[in-house]
Each structure stands twice: as C-alpha cells, then as structure tokens.
Motif scaffolding. Structure first.
Motif, mmCIF file in Angstrom:
data_model
loop_
_atom_site.group_PDB
_atom_site.id
_atom_site.type_symbol
_atom_site.label_atom_id
_atom_site.label_comp_id
_atom_site.label_asym_id
_atom_site.label_seq_id
_atom_site.Cartn_x
_atom_site.Cartn_y
_atom_site.Cartn_z
ATOM 1 N N LYS A 402 13.134 6.120 -1.576
ATOM 2 C CA LYS A 402 12.964 5.062 -0.565
ATOM 3 C C LYS A 402 13.329 5.604 0.813
ATOM 4 O O LYS A 402 14.367 6.245 0.987
ATOM 5 N N ILE A 403 12.421 5.375 1.764
ATOM 6 C CA ILE A 403 12.719 5.629 3.167
ATOM 7 C C ILE A 403 12.693 4.294 3.907
ATOM 8 O O ILE A 403 12.090 3.319 3.440
ATOM 9 N N GLU A 404 13.371 4.254 5.048
ATOM 10 C CA GLU A 404 13.398 3.018 5.844
ATOM 11 C C GLU A 404 12.224 3.029 6.817
ATOM 12 O O GLU A 404 12.290 3.606 7.906
ATOM 13 N N GLU A 405 11.150 2.419 6.389
ATOM 14 C CA GLU A 405 9.944 2.312 7.222
ATOM 15 C C GLU A 405 9.106 1.151 6.700
ATOM 16 O O GLU A 405 9.139 0.815 5.513
ATOM 17 N N ASN A 406 8.344 0.524 7.597
ATOM 18 C CA ASN A 406 7.490 -0.599 7.222
ATOM 19 C C ASN A 406 6.062 -0.353 7.696
ATOM 20 O O ASN A 406 5.779 0.606 8.414
ATOM 21 N N ASN A 407 5.184 -1.255 7.248
ATOM 22 C CA ASN A 407 3.774 -1.230 7.650
ATOM 23 C C ASN A 407 3.062 0.062 7.252
ATOM 24 O O ASN A 407 2.217 0.575 7.988
ATOM 25 N N LEU A 408 3.444 0.603 6.114
ATOM 26 C CA LEU A 408 2.786 1.795 5.589
ATOM 27 C C LEU A 408 1.600 1.373 4.724
ATOM 28 O O LEU A 408 1.542 0.254 4.211
ATOM 29 N N VAL A 409 0.660 2.292 4.520
ATOM 30 C CA VAL A 409 -0.489 2.033 3.647
ATOM 31 C C VAL A 409 -0.253 2.774 2.329
ATOM 32 O O VAL A 409 -0.317 4.005 2.283
ATOM 33 N N PRO A 410 0.027 2.038 1.254
ATOM 34 C CA PRO A 410 0.358 2.685 -0.013
ATOM 35 C C PRO A 410 -0.872 2.988 -0.864
ATOM 36 O O PRO A 410 -1.958 2.460 -0.637
ATOM 37 N N PHE A 411 -0.656 3.839 -1.861
ATOM 38 C CA PHE A 411 -1.678 4.111 -2.875
ATOM 39 C C PHE A 411 -1.685 2.993 -3.913
ATOM 40 O O PHE A 411 -0.641 2.408 -4.225
ATOM 41 N N LYS A 412 -2.839 2.736 -4.469
ATOM 42 C CA LYS A 412 -2.947 1.849 -5.617
ATOM 43 C C LYS A 412 -2.860 2.721 -6.872
ATOM 44 O O LYS A 412 -3.483 3.774 -6.942
ATOM 45 N N ILE A 413 -2.084 2.260 -7.841
ATOM 46 C CA ILE A 413 -1.846 3.025 -9.070
ATOM 47 C C ILE A 413 -2.722 2.475 -10.192
ATOM 48 O O ILE A 413 -2.656 1.290 -10.518
ATOM 49 N N SER A 414 -3.519 3.341 -10.773
ATOM 50 C CA SER A 414 -4.367 2.907 -11.885
ATOM 51 C C SER A 414 -3.509 2.592 -13.096
ATOM 52 O O SER A 414 -2.580 3.340 -13.434
ATOM 53 N N ASP A 415 -3.830 1.457 -13.759
ATOM 54 C CA ASP A 415 -3.120 1.118 -14.989
ATOM 55 C C ASP A 415 -3.992 1.313 -16.226
ATOM 56 O O ASP A 415 -3.644 0.926 -17.336
ATOM 57 N N SER A 416 -5.140 1.946 -16.037
ATOM 58 C CA SER A 416 -6.068 2.154 -17.142
ATOM 59 C C SER A 416 -5.657 3.372 -17.970
ATOM 60 O O SER A 416 -5.293 4.420 -17.427
ATOM 61 N N LYS A 417 -5.749 3.228 -19.285
ATOM 62 C CA LYS A 417 -5.471 4.346 -20.182
ATOM 63 C C LYS A 417 -6.743 5.093 -20.577
ATOM 64 O O LYS A 417 -6.685 6.067 -21.330
ATOM 65 N N ASP A 418 -7.855 4.634 -20.054
ATOM 66 C CA ASP A 418 -9.129 5.297 -20.324
ATOM 67 C C ASP A 418 -9.355 6.375 -19.265
ATOM 68 O O ASP A 418 -9.724 6.077 -18.128
ATOM 69 N N VAL A 419 -9.105 7.609 -19.638
ATOM 70 C CA VAL A 419 -9.271 8.739 -18.717
ATOM 71 C C VAL A 419 -10.630 9.370 -18.985
ATOM 72 O O VAL A 419 -10.912 9.817 -20.103
ATOM 73 N N GLU A 420 -11.451 9.410 -17.967
ATOM 74 C CA GLU A 420 -12.816 9.912 -18.117
ATOM 75 C C GLU A 420 -12.847 11.426 -17.938
ATOM 76 O O GLU A 420 -12.605 11.949 -16.847
ATOM 77 N N LEU A 421 -13.154 12.128 -19.011
ATOM 78 C CA LEU A 421 -13.239 13.588 -18.941
ATOM 79 C C LEU A 421 -14.409 14.013 -18.057
ATOM 80 O O LEU A 421 -15.459 13.361 -18.021
ATOM 81 N N ALA A 422 -14.215 15.117 -17.349
ATOM 82 C CA ALA A 422 -15.216 15.728 -16.456
ATOM 83 C C ALA A 422 -15.427 14.939 -15.169
ATOM 84 O O ALA A 422 -16.284 15.308 -14.354
ATOM 85 N N SER A 423 -14.628 13.886 -14.958
ATOM 86 C CA SER A 423 -14.761 13.141 -13.704
ATOM 87 C C SER A 423 -14.095 13.911 -12.571
ATOM 88 O O SER A 423 -13.118 14.636 -12.776
ATOM 89 N N ASP A 424 -14.628 13.749 -11.355
ATOM 90 C CA ASP A 424 -14.084 14.446 -10.186
ATOM 91 C C ASP A 424 -12.724 13.864 -9.801
ATOM 92 O O ASP A 424 -12.539 12.638 -9.792
#
Length: 515
Positions: A402-424
């Motif tokens: 944790k850092i003390e900062e606001n108004n940052l743009v975060p990443f969205k975390i995938s919750d899918s367990k389906d991992v597509e092989l050969a995908s970029d």
C-alpha cells in the motif's frame, strides 16, 4: 671350525627370527556392531575363525564400517609394536652384546591386537513423508590466519603416545582464507540425495516454501593432524584427520535465514597410501568432518521443528478478509497498463508490481519484498513513495502493498479459470535495469502447469528477466491474467517463464472488492 661356521649361520638366522618366522598376516579382533559391514582399504576383509587378517606390509590399513541409517566411520591402523618373536633375535647376540642388526623386515612389527570401531555410530535423521527436503545452498570458508592449525607426528608410535597432549601449531602463512562457495556443497548434497532429502526426479516445478529448506555453511576453524607411518620412509604411507568448526544457517525457500548454530567435529582417520593422492584424501577427511557437522545440525531440536513446520499454512488459512474499494475505471489497454505498473526497489535490487485499487493497493511477488531495507515504490512518472506491506503469502509467492495515493487507475483482475492456450499475452514490468521501467514484452500462453493439488502456473514464452518478477501478465485490453513469478535458467534454455494465475491473487491473499 665347522662348529664356528654353524654357530654364525644359526646366529644370523636367529637375528632375523621375526622376519623369517612371523606370518605374512596378523590376526586381530575388530570389535564392532554385529550389523556393521567392515571394509579394509575399501575391500572385503579376510576373516578366519572370527579374526581379521591384516597383512604385515608396513602399509596403513583404513578400516571402514557401514550400516544403513548411520554415518560411516573410518579409522586407520599401522604396525608399530615389535612382534614377540623379535626377542629371539637378541639371544645369540646377547652373548656378544651386539644388536640384532638384520631383523628389520616388515614382519617385525605388529598392529594392535584389538581394534574398536563403530560401536556408537551416529544416526542419520530419516526423512518422513511430512519432512521437508533439504539442500546445501553453499559451503564457504572464512579462516583467519590463527584458525588454520596443524599437528604433525613423525611416527604412528609417536601419535599413539602423544595424541592427547601434543599441542597444535598455527600455520606460518599468516594469510586469511576466504571462499564464497566450495565443492563441498555438491559433495554433501550427495549424502542428502542418498537419504531422500533431495528430489532426484527431473521435474522442474517441484520446490516450494512448504516443502523445502536450504542450508548455508561456513568453515571458520580448521586443524589438520598428519601422522607418518615411520620416520623417513614416505613409501610406508601416512594418515590424516581434521577438526572443523562450522557455522550453519538454515534458510527458507526464499533464502531468508531462520536459524543458525555452530558445530565442532572431528573427522575419521583416512589413510594416505599413495602420496600423489594426498590432496584427495585430505578432501575426503574434510567432507567426513562436514558430514558429522551436518548431521549434528539436522539433529538439533530447532532444525527438526523447521523440517516439520507447517505453521505458515495455518496462518494463511486463517487470513481475515481485506476490503478494497471498487474502482470507477480500470486499465483498458496496453498504454494504460504501462502507467499503472510500478517498480519496487530495495537497497540490493528491484522487482515489479501493479496497481489494483484507486487508493494505492499494489500486487507483487513475496520474494520481491523479502528484503525490506530501503523499500520504495516508483511510479511510471518517476514519483517515488514509501510503502507498507499489508499481507504476504510465502506459500504462493504473493504480497499486497500500500502506498498513500489516490485517483489511480488500477488493473482489473481476471477471475476466470479458463486459460486459453496460444493466446497473446504481454508481460509488463522493469526487466533488468531500473531505467528500463515499465517495459512490455509479447508472447503467448504456452501451457498451464500443475504444481500441486491446489495450484497451477501459467507458462509463457514472453521475454522475462529477474526484474519482471511481480509484474502483470495481461491481454491486449489490459486485463490481468497472471503475475510474473519465475523463469527457467540454464544453457540453451530460452522462452520458458511462469506466472501465478490471476484468479489465485484475491483468493490467496483474501482480498475482497467492496461493491
């Protein structure tokens, strides 16, 4: 005249009585445990009527005893006692007050009649199903000049008389010896392999925090004892043994020290039959002394506890939920992914991380933050922040910062367990140098590898270096599919890297997004 000639002949024969009449072999008793296997100079012994036959050839005899589950023991014996038949050599010359000058053969000398060995052998701790694996990480040398010592005995007879009271001498070199690592780490690992402490399968993804311990050792004092068979006759051989003081250190999977201790051990006695092989024999004696030290260290109460410790599993299973605010917006492309990735620095190096909330929560690997000295976070705009570690998962190599900062743009975390092989996919992070911060490399998902019943790793061929650890693996839309964790290293190995699947991040760290 004939009587005089006869007397002289008889006298000469009698003067060499021990040499002529004594047998080629001496029968000796070797007292040892009934379960021990005995070897003499590495070969099966000759045994007759319960007695061991040792050849009277003036050569040292290295006796070894072995038993499954125990440390091998070595002692060396030599002929140093006059045989009783030697007294007959004085009979004719007692008349003339002359010494028996001719009775100097190999058979004049006897070994000890009784030899004791292997009656209290040192047990090697056995590995159970729930015992962690152990590997020697490195064995170094740090010898001050006054800790390099020696004792020399000109004859074996002198050694038997003065072994307990002869003082040691300090080496004349007056130079400190330092070595970061030595061949002894490989040599001692052979013992651990034999006892099942090292997995000898060729699996790549087999080590983990819960299942592995590492050991470092440093030799801090060394005394060599050198014993000649008989003065002035190098061809008759000699023997050596060593005393060692060793500092031992147990480390966890991430090479973080967790316990240390010191041992003082004496090796077995090793025979030098061929002087050209003297260095190898000394190496064997050092290895033997180190094995005794390693076993003593492994048998210590603290190390036994570490070998069976599963406390981290209980700790992580009892994590309470951490709530983070739901962001208004997420990273939506690769250019934004670069801006929302960070460099994590400490005094010795750096790793990568990425923002997961607009108020400064960051994900990285645990191994990136094991050294907290001088720990800071550097944003893409080069602004540097002090940082707080909120939670660590040593088992799954994840950390929440944790850092003390606001108004940052975060990443969205995938919750899918389906991992597509050969995908970029794209790895975002700071690869090898801080001035290359937030670099993107492209690859594909080339596999999904199972590491245990509950965990998997994503395999990718994206270009990854050590500084990428903790960085995000994303798709072209900036959605996090994984966390960079490791790369295979070795001659001819390229394009094999691994990441922790994204769906494990929130689950392992018990993070919840507030709705």
């Amino acid at each position: 005249m004939k009587k005089l000639v006869s007397f002289i002949i008889i006298s000469i024969v009698l003067s060499s009585c021990a040499t002529i009449l004594n047998s080629k072999y001496q029968k000796v008793t070797i007292n040892t445990d009934v379960n021990n296997k005995v070897l003499i100079n590495g070969e099966d012994p000759i045994i007759k009527n319960g007695k061991y036959l040792l050849q009277r050839d003036r050569k040292p005899k290295e006796i070894i005893v072995k038993q499954d589950g125990y440390k091998d023991e070595y002692i060396t014996v030599m002929q140093y006692k006059r045989t009783p038949l030697y007294t007959l050599s004085w009979i004719p010359f007692g008349i003339f007050l002359l010494p028996p000058m001719y009775d100097i053969g190999n058979r004049v000398w006897d070994y000890e009649k009784v030899i004791n060995i292997g009656q209290n052998m040192v047990a090697i701790p056995q590995k159970g199903d729930d015992t962690k694996e152990i590997k020697l990480n490195k064995i170094g040398v740090n010898l001050e000049a006054d800790n390099i010592k020696y004792r020399y005995f000109p004859t074996y007879k002198n050694f038997k008389r003065r072994e307990e009271n002869k003082e040691v001498s300090v080496s004349d070199d007056n130079e400190k010896i330092e070595m970061g690592n030595t061949i002894f780490s490989d040599l001692l690992n052979e013992l651990l392999k034999e006892k099942g402490y090292i997995d000898t399968t060729k699996k790549i993804l087999k080590d983990s925090y819960l299942n592995n311990l590492l050991i470092n050792a440093t030799i801090t004092s060394y005394t060599i004892h050198s014993i000649s068979n008989t003065s002035g006759y190098a061809s008759y051989g000699s023997m050596v043994y060593v005393d060692l003081t060793i500092n031992w250190q147990a480390l966890d999977y991430y090479q973080k020290p967790i316990f240390s201790d010191t041992t003082r051990t004496t090796s077995g006695q090793f025979a030098i039959i061929d002087y050209n092989k003297r260095d190898k024999v000394i190496q064997n004696s050092i290895k033997d002394g180190m094995e005794f030290g390693l076993i003593e260290f492994m048998n210590s109460e603290n190390v036994i506890k570490l070998l069976h410790d599963k406390g981290e599993l209980e700790k992580e299973n009892s994590f309470a939920d951490i709530l983070i605010p739901k962001p208004k917006t997420y990273v939506s492309g690769l250019s934004q992914a670069v801006k929302s990735s960070v460099t994590i620095k400490n005094k010795d190096g750096h790793g990568s991380g990425f923002i997961i909330s607009d108020n400064g929560y960051i994900i990285t690997n645990y191994h990136v933050v094991t050294d907290t000295s001088g720990l800071t976070v550097v944003m893409n705009n080069e602004k540097e922040y002090s940082v707080k570690i909120i939670r660590e998962s040593k088992i799954h190599d994840l950390a929440l910062l944790k850092i003390e900062e606001n108004n940052l743009v975060p990443f969205k975390i995938s919750d899918s367990k389906d991992v597509e092989l050969a995908s970029d996919v794209y790895a975002v992070g700071t690869p090898s140098s801080e001035d290359l911060s937030q670099t993107i490399s492209r690859g594909i998902i080339s596999g999904l590898r199972k590491i245990d019943d509950n965990s998997k790793l994503i395999q990718t061929d994206a270009s990854i270096n050590g500084g990428n650890s903790g960085g995000a693996i994303v798709n072209k839309d900036g959605l996090v599919l994984g966390v960079v964790s490791s790369k295979l290293k070795g001659f001819g190995i390229e394009g094999v890297a691994f990441g922790i699947p994204a769906y494990e991040i929130f689950d392992r760290l018990k993070i919840k997004v507030q709705e």
